[in-house]
Design a protein around this motif. Structure first.
Motif, PDB file in Angstrom:
ATOM      1  N   UNK A   1      -2.247  -8.419  -0.351  1.00  0.00           N
ATOM      2  CA  UNK A   1      -0.988  -8.576  -1.069  1.00  0.00           C
ATOM      3  C   UNK A   1      -1.264  -9.056  -2.479  1.00  0.00           C
ATOM      4  N   UNK A   2      -0.482  -8.564  -3.425  1.00  0.00           N
ATOM      5  CA  UNK A   2      -0.627  -9.024  -4.802  1.00  0.00           C
ATOM      6  C   UNK A   2       0.678  -8.818  -5.548  1.00  0.00           C
ATOM      7  N   UNK A   3       0.854  -9.654  -6.564  1.00  0.00           N
ATOM      8  CA  UNK A   3       2.047  -9.576  -7.407  1.00  0.00           C
ATOM      9  C   UNK A   3       1.854  -8.463  -8.442  1.00  0.00           C
ATOM     10  N   UNK A   4       2.889  -7.654  -8.624  1.00  0.00           N
ATOM     11  CA  UNK A   4       2.846  -6.580  -9.611  1.00  0.00           C
ATOM     12  C   UNK A   4       4.203  -6.505 -10.310  1.00  0.00           C
TER      13      UNK A   4
ATOM     14  N   UNK B   1       9.785  -2.656 -14.401  1.00  0.00           N
ATOM     15  CA  UNK B   1      10.365  -3.814 -15.061  1.00  0.00           C
ATOM     16  C   UNK B   1      10.802  -4.924 -14.118  1.00  0.00           C
ATOM     17  N   UNK B   2      10.439  -4.830 -12.838  1.00  0.00           N
ATOM     18  CA  UNK B   2      10.841  -5.816 -11.843  1.00  0.00           C
ATOM     19  C   UNK B   2       9.600  -6.423 -11.201  1.00  0.00           C
ATOM     20  N   UNK B   3       9.621  -7.732 -10.991  1.00  0.00           N
ATOM     21  CA  UNK B   3       8.521  -8.407 -10.316  1.00  0.00           C
ATOM     22  C   UNK B   3       8.602  -8.099  -8.823  1.00  0.00           C
ATOM     23  N   UNK B   4       7.519  -7.556  -8.261  1.00  0.00           N
ATOM     24  CA  UNK B   4       7.508  -7.163  -6.855  1.00  0.00           C
ATOM     25  C   UNK B   4       6.216  -7.619  -6.195  1.00  0.00           C
ATOM     26  N   UNK B   5       6.242  -7.671  -4.880  1.00  0.00           N
ATOM     27  CA  UNK B   5       5.057  -7.977  -4.097  1.00  0.00           C
ATOM     28  C   UNK B   5       4.553  -6.669  -3.506  1.00  0.00           C
ATOM     29  N   UNK B   6       3.305  -6.318  -3.813  1.00  0.00           N
ATOM     30  CA  UNK B   6       2.716  -5.087  -3.297  1.00  0.00           C
ATOM     31  C   UNK B   6       1.801  -5.422  -2.135  1.00  0.00           C
ATOM     32  N   UNK B   7       1.988  -4.726  -1.027  1.00  0.00           N
ATOM     33  CA  UNK B   7       1.138  -4.883   0.152  1.00  0.00           C
ATOM     34  C   UNK B   7       0.341  -3.592   0.301  1.00  0.00           C
ATOM     35  N   UNK B   8      -0.987  -3.706   0.195  1.00  0.00           N
ATOM     36  CA  UNK B   8      -1.860  -2.540   0.263  1.00  0.00           C
ATOM     37  C   UNK B   8      -2.535  -2.518   1.621  1.00  0.00           C
ATOM     38  N   UNK B   9      -2.344  -1.430   2.354  1.00  0.00           N
ATOM     39  CA  UNK B   9      -2.996  -1.215   3.637  1.00  0.00           C
ATOM     40  C   UNK B   9      -3.965  -0.061   3.459  1.00  0.00           C
ATOM     41  N   UNK B  10      -5.262  -0.320   3.636  1.00  0.00           N
ATOM     42  CA  UNK B  10      -6.255   0.722   3.350  1.00  0.00           C
ATOM     43  C   UNK B  10      -7.214   0.948   4.507  1.00  0.00           C
ATOM     44  N   UNK B  11      -6.727   0.850   5.746  1.00  0.00           N
ATOM     45  CA  UNK B  11      -7.609   1.013   6.904  1.00  0.00           C
ATOM     46  C   UNK B  11      -8.005   2.474   7.090  1.00  0.00           C
ATOM     47  N   UNK B  12      -7.110   3.343   7.451  1.00  0.00           N
ATOM     48  CA  UNK B  12      -7.408   4.768   7.583  1.00  0.00           C
ATOM     49  C   UNK B  12      -6.835   5.556   6.411  1.00  0.00           C
ATOM     50  N   UNK B  13      -5.608   5.258   6.048  1.00  0.00           N
ATOM     51  CA  UNK B  13      -4.966   5.837   4.868  1.00  0.00           C
ATOM     52  C   UNK B  13      -4.630   4.702   3.913  1.00  0.00           C
ATOM     53  N   UNK B  14      -4.477   5.040   2.640  1.00  0.00           N
ATOM     54  CA  UNK B  14      -4.090   4.025   1.660  1.00  0.00           C
ATOM     55  C   UNK B  14      -2.583   4.110   1.473  1.00  0.00           C
ATOM     56  N   UNK B  15      -1.884   3.059   1.913  1.00  0.00           N
ATOM     57  CA  UNK B  15      -0.446   2.937   1.757  1.00  0.00           C
ATOM     58  C   UNK B  15      -0.157   1.691   0.947  1.00  0.00           C
TER      59      UNK B  15
ATOM     60  N   UNK C   1      10.939 -12.752  -4.016  1.00  0.00           N
ATOM     61  CA  UNK C   1      11.938 -13.829  -4.031  1.00  0.00           C
ATOM     62  C   UNK C   1      11.337 -15.095  -4.631  1.00  0.00           C
ATOM     63  N   UNK C   2      10.267 -15.603  -4.028  1.00  0.00           N
ATOM     64  CA  UNK C   2       9.528 -16.760  -4.534  1.00  0.00           C
ATOM     65  C   UNK C   2       8.143 -16.772  -3.872  1.00  0.00           C
ATOM     66  N   UNK C   3       7.394 -17.835  -4.050  1.00  0.00           N
ATOM     67  CA  UNK C   3       6.028 -17.897  -3.534  1.00  0.00           C
ATOM     68  C   UNK C   3       5.936 -17.685  -2.028  1.00  0.00           C
ATOM     69  N   UNK C   4       6.960 -18.133  -1.308  1.00  0.00           N
ATOM     70  CA  UNK C   4       6.894 -18.112   0.148  1.00  0.00           C
ATOM     71  C   UNK C   4       7.747 -17.029   0.797  1.00  0.00           C
ATOM     72  N   UNK C   5       8.624 -16.408   0.032  1.00  0.00           N
ATOM     73  CA  UNK C   5       9.587 -15.476   0.613  1.00  0.00           C
ATOM     74  C   UNK C   5       9.530 -14.138  -0.112  1.00  0.00           C
ATOM     75  N   UNK C   6       9.559 -13.072   0.672  1.00  0.00           N
ATOM     76  CA  UNK C   6       9.723 -11.726   0.135  1.00  0.00           C
ATOM     77  C   UNK C   6      10.834 -11.066   0.945  1.00  0.00           C
TER      78      UNK C   6
END
Length: 111
Positions: free
Chosen positions: A34-37, A41-55, A62-67
């Motif tokens: 997970x990383x902030x991106x 123009x909007x602050x979002x949390x990106x979750x990268x899953x790269x086991x078999x396919x890259x999604x 929302x904040x540090x603890x909530x998405x």
């Protein structure tokens, strides 16, 4: 005798299934980052899953603890093994799908 052989076969099958289940679970969990991106123009949390396919799944930040619980954008990059957000020249996704606040698909483009 037949009961003993059946019991051994059943235990071997269950043991083999548990072993591979744990093995795949460990590598799948290790392949999620997970990383902030900033996206559109909007602050979002990106979750990268790269086991078999890259999604890449983009969630509202929302904040540090909530998405948000539903992802807003999904990008698919094909075969796995890398994090496209960490590349200097980020590759183009094969498909991009957009979702509304309720998780309904509202648009997308792909090849």
């Amino acid at each position: 005798m037949i009961r003993t052989i059946g019991t051994i076969a059943l235990l071997a099958t269950v043991g083999f299934g548990c072993f591979w289940g744990c093995f795949i679970s460990i590598f799948y969990t290790a392949s999620i980052e997970e990383q902030m991106v900033e996206r559109d123009g909007t602050k979002m949390l990106a979750e990268v899953s790269s086991f078999l396919d890259v999604d890449v799944y983009y969630y509202d930040y929302k904040n540090w603890f909530v998405r948000s619980d539903k992802y807003r954008i999904h990008e698919w990059y094909g075969d796995g093994g890398y994090n496209p957000l960490k590349h200097e020249l980020m590759p183009e996704p094969i498909t991009v799908t957009y979702f509304d606040e309720n998780g309904n698909r509202i648009g997308g483009a792909g090849q």
